[in-house]
Design a protein around this motif. Structure first.
Motif, short mmCIF file in Angstrom:
data_model
loop_
_atom_site.label_atom_id
_atom_site.label_comp_id
_atom_site.label_asym_id
_atom_site.label_seq_id
_atom_site.Cartn_x
_atom_site.Cartn_y
_atom_site.Cartn_z
N ALA A 1 -10.66 12.09 -14.38
CA ALA A 1 -11.28 13.27 -13.78
C ALA A 1 -10.40 14.51 -13.96
CB ALA A 1 -11.54 13.03 -12.30
N ILE A 2 -11.03 15.63 -14.21
CA ILE A 2 -10.35 16.92 -14.27
C ILE A 2 -10.52 17.59 -12.91
CG2 ILE A 2 -10.30 19.19 -15.37
CD1 ILE A 2 -11.45 17.88 -17.87
N VAL A 3 -9.42 17.78 -12.21
CA VAL A 3 -9.48 18.31 -10.85
C VAL A 3 -8.51 19.49 -10.70
CG1 VAL A 3 -10.17 16.12 -9.82
CG2 VAL A 3 -7.75 16.64 -10.06
N PRO A 4 -8.73 20.35 -9.70
CA PRO A 4 -7.80 21.46 -9.46
C PRO A 4 -6.40 20.97 -9.12
CG PRO A 4 -9.89 21.84 -8.36
CD PRO A 4 -9.93 20.42 -8.84
N ASN A 5 -5.42 21.85 -9.32
CA ASN A 5 -4.03 21.42 -9.21
C ASN A 5 -3.58 21.10 -7.79
OD1 ASN A 5 -3.96 24.01 -8.25
ND2 ASN A 5 -2.40 24.76 -9.64
N ASP A 6 -4.38 21.42 -6.78
CA ASP A 6 -4.01 21.07 -5.41
C ASP A 6 -4.80 19.88 -4.87
OD1 ASP A 6 -6.49 22.27 -5.15
OD2 ASP A 6 -5.90 23.63 -3.52
N HIS A 7 -5.62 19.28 -5.71
CA HIS A 7 -6.50 18.19 -5.26
C HIS A 7 -5.72 17.05 -4.64
CE1 HIS A 7 -8.89 14.48 -5.72
NE2 HIS A 7 -9.96 15.24 -5.60
N TRP A 8 -4.73 16.53 -5.40
CA TRP A 8 -4.00 15.36 -4.91
C TRP A 8 -3.22 15.66 -3.64
CZ3 TRP A 8 1.33 15.49 -4.74
CH2 TRP A 8 1.98 16.46 -5.52
N ALA A 9 -2.74 16.90 -3.48
CA ALA A 9 -1.97 17.24 -2.29
C ALA A 9 -2.88 17.44 -1.07
CB ALA A 9 -1.15 18.50 -2.54
N VAL A 10 -3.94 18.23 -1.24
CA VAL A 10 -4.84 18.53 -0.12
C VAL A 10 -5.59 17.29 0.32
CG1 VAL A 10 -6.84 19.87 0.62
CG2 VAL A 10 -5.06 20.96 -0.78
N LEU A 11 -6.26 16.64 -0.63
CA LEU A 11 -7.05 15.48 -0.26
C LEU A 11 -6.19 14.23 -0.11
CD1 LEU A 11 -10.35 16.06 -2.26
CD2 LEU A 11 -9.75 16.68 0.09
N GLY A 12 -5.01 14.24 -0.72
CA GLY A 12 -4.06 13.16 -0.44
C GLY A 12 -3.63 13.18 1.01
N MET B 1 0.85 -1.20 0.00
CA MET B 1 0.00 0.00 0.00
C MET B 1 0.88 1.25 0.00
SD MET B 1 -3.38 0.66 0.31
CE MET B 1 -4.62 1.60 1.20
N ALA B 2 0.95 1.94 -1.12
CA ALA B 2 1.74 3.18 -1.21
C ALA B 2 1.10 4.25 -0.33
CB ALA B 2 1.83 3.66 -2.64
N LYS B 3 1.93 5.01 0.36
CA LYS B 3 1.43 6.05 1.26
C LYS B 3 1.50 7.45 0.65
CE LYS B 3 5.61 7.98 2.68
NZ LYS B 3 6.62 7.14 2.09
N GLU B 4 2.07 7.59 -0.56
CA GLU B 4 2.26 8.91 -1.17
C GLU B 4 0.92 9.59 -1.41
OE1 GLU B 4 6.03 6.92 -1.48
OE2 GLU B 4 4.00 6.25 -1.94
N ASP B 5 0.90 10.92 -1.24
CA ASP B 5 -0.36 11.65 -1.38
C ASP B 5 -0.91 11.59 -2.79
OD1 ASP B 5 1.61 13.31 -2.45
OD2 ASP B 5 1.18 15.02 -1.13
N TRP B 6 -0.02 11.51 -3.81
CA TRP B 6 -0.53 11.41 -5.18
C TRP B 6 -1.23 10.08 -5.42
CZ3 TRP B 6 1.74 7.22 -7.24
CH2 TRP B 6 3.05 6.91 -6.85
N SER B 7 -0.72 9.01 -4.78
CA SER B 7 -1.35 7.70 -4.94
C SER B 7 -2.71 7.66 -4.24
CB SER B 7 -0.44 6.61 -4.39
OG SER B 7 -1.02 5.33 -4.53
N LEU B 8 -2.74 8.20 -3.04
CA LEU B 8 -3.97 8.17 -2.25
C LEU B 8 -4.99 9.20 -2.74
CD1 LEU B 8 -2.32 7.87 1.27
CD2 LEU B 8 -3.37 6.03 -0.04
N LEU C 1 -13.17 12.23 7.05
CA LEU C 1 -12.66 12.21 5.68
C LEU C 1 -13.67 12.82 4.72
CD1 LEU C 1 -10.63 11.31 3.49
CD2 LEU C 1 -11.80 9.08 3.47
N ILE C 2 -14.91 12.40 4.83
CA ILE C 2 -15.95 12.93 3.95
C ILE C 2 -16.16 14.42 4.19
CG2 ILE C 2 -18.43 12.83 3.42
CD1 ILE C 2 -18.28 9.81 3.91
N GLU C 3 -16.09 14.83 5.43
CA GLU C 3 -16.23 16.26 5.76
C GLU C 3 -15.11 17.07 5.10
OE1 GLU C 3 -16.32 19.21 9.72
OE2 GLU C 3 -16.23 17.03 9.94
N THR C 4 -13.89 16.53 5.10
CA THR C 4 -12.75 17.22 4.48
C THR C 4 -12.93 17.34 2.97
OG1 THR C 4 -11.28 16.38 6.21
CG2 THR C 4 -10.25 17.22 4.21
N ILE C 5 -13.41 16.27 2.36
CA ILE C 5 -13.65 16.30 0.91
C ILE C 5 -14.74 17.30 0.57
CG2 ILE C 5 -14.33 14.95 -1.11
CD1 ILE C 5 -13.22 12.47 0.41
N ASN C 6 -15.80 17.30 1.35
CA ASN C 6 -16.88 18.28 1.14
C ASN C 6 -16.37 19.71 1.29
OD1 ASN C 6 -19.39 17.07 0.45
ND2 ASN C 6 -19.62 16.28 2.53
#
Length: 464
Positions: free
Chosen positions: A419-430, A214-221, A446-451
């Protein structure tokens, strides 16, 4: 064997700017450089005896640059550019993006300095963000006819060359599973989340206590895993965008959205059997590949771009590796349990602002050479280990992961969504996913953070 015509393709229409990609073919996936210059690599021979491509001799002596954001093919691209130069007289300098840097940020900084590359290998949504202002129109290029289903449209025009098809899912090591269980493993019989969980339990009972790398990197998650909640909306890029907009405007409530709960349930299974479960945020990416190749684990959620790491860990091209879907529920008829995600991930954009006419012509010829030259066709697949999106390329990838995706694409066992996402998506939500992986938050948080993230994006979109 001549490639079959691709299935239903993606047609992206640019609706948002300054975005980065879903990172399907991620640049950040290499803790060490798989193209170690000190390593002796056995290269697949390229037949140069036949070359029917017609070169424009007036371009000889022209120099162009190619920004490469796909680190694992740096050495292969340099070999390809050298082969092209030998035939054409055009010099192609391949410029790597530093490992860990954002390709979008790099190319923008080069534009701001007035010295952008002639060609840039970028993620699809980087092209969408830059195309109108920076890119040359490629809509009339001959290779358009060969890439049906894999073209990216911006305002009805094509501004990028689809370099490759990449996919992701749960990688399996067939031999390790069979050695552990003492019986043959048929991946096709694993059809649901319950089936996958039962297999994991069987492996654990047979002595492989934690079968998952299981990779722990924010881009993977945050990109490769979390973006399933958008991409599995209906299995198309248009559907992924519809889901994102619905989350932003509140039409989709993540607390009751079935794909959200299904995704977390699937993630919880991977998490429970994670070989690094005692210290999930201390997991080493290269160690994940070693564990899979050595048989400490049997599965690793990743994409076909991980093959260089697995090969470096000792795997061979003839070994039986492949992909299982990211099982999200127990409905055998749901496409998410039948297919893996695969789409055109990396695009080549031609500069339309600073490049001279000669440089643009040379760059266009180089791209056509990749598609139509017998040498270019071979090098794209045999040296770059790329799954070609061009119907006329007769070569099939040699490594087992790319080969499995190639076969799944042509068998209709892959869904074409990104998916087309903002450029900070993988870092913030990762980061939010890392927190959840480490049991420092629960499902509700987790869901609250995504919302909260998408609420903020909605406010920014309104100029608030």
């Amino acid at each position: 064997m001549k490639r079959k015509s691709p299935g239903k393709g993606i047609v992206w229409v640019a609706t948002m700017a300054l975005l980065t990609s879903a990172l399907t073919g991620c640049t950040f996936g290499f803790a060490s450089d798989p193209d170690d210059p000190n390593e002796v690599v056995e290269e697949v021979p390229i037949d140069t005896s036949v070359d029917t491509f017609s070169y424009d001799t007036t371009l000889s002596g022209t120099s162009i640059t190619l920004l490469n954001s796909k680190a694992e093919i740096q050495v292969a691209l340099e070999a390809m550019s050298a082969a092209y130069e030998e035939k054409s007289g055009v010099h192609v300098e391949v410029m790597p993006v530093t490992d860990g840097d954002s390709p979008y940020t790099k190319v923008v900084s080069l534009y701001n300095s007035g010295n952008p590359p002639t060609l840039s290998i970028l993620d699809t949504t980087d092209v969408i963000a830059l195309a109108r202002e920076k890119a040359a129109d490629l809509s009339e290029e001959p290779w358009i006819a060969e890439a049906e289903g894999y073209l990216t449209y911006v305002d009805g025009k094509v501004y990028s060359f689809p370099l490759c098809i990449e996919g992701r899912g749960i990688i399996y090591n067939k031999k390790v599973i069979e050695d552990t269980l003492g019986r043959e493993f048929d991946p096709s019989v694993i059809k649901t989340q319950a089936d996958f969980k039962a297999l994991l339990d069987e492996l654990a009972a047979a002595g492989m206590e934690r079968p998952i790398s299981m990779a722990k990197e924010d881009w993977s998650l945050g990109a490769h895993q979390l973006q399933y909640i958008y991409e599995t909306y209906d299995g198309t890029s248009e559907g992924a965008q519809e889901a994102i907009e619905a989350i932003k405007d509140g039409t989709i409530d993540l607390e009751s959205y079935d794909r959200m709960s299904q995704f977390v349930s699937a993630f919880d299974i991977l998490k429970a059997y994670n070989v690094a479960g005692k210290d999930p945020l201390g997991a080493d990416y290269d160690e994940m590949a070693i564990d899979l190749a050595d048989g400490k684990t049997a599965f690793w959620f990743n994409g076909n771009w991980a093959w260089p790491n697995i090969e470096e860990a000792g795997a061979k091209a003839e070994d039986a590796y492949g992909f299982l879907p990211y099982f999200m529920n127990n409905d055998e008829t749901d496409f998410v349990n039948q297919k893996i995600q695969a789409s055109p991930s990396k695009q080549v954009m031609l500069d339309g602002q600073f490049a001279s006419k000669e440089q643009q012509a040379a760059a266009k010829e180089f791209l056509n050479w990749i598609v139509y030259s017998e040498i270019g066709q071979q090098m794209l697949v045999k040296r770059c280990n790329i799954i070609p999106p061009f119907q006329n390329n007769p070569y099939e990838p040699a490594d087992p992961l790319s080969r499995d995706i190639y076969e799944k694409v042509h068998a209709g066992a892959a869904f074409n969504a990104s998916a087309i996402v903002p450029n900070d998506h993988w870092a913030v939500l990762g980061a939010a996913m890392q927190k959840y992986l480490a049991d420092r938050s629960d499902r509700a948080e987790l869901i609250e953070t995504i919302n909260a993230y998408w609420d903020e994006q909605a406010r920014l979109g309104k100029g608030e």
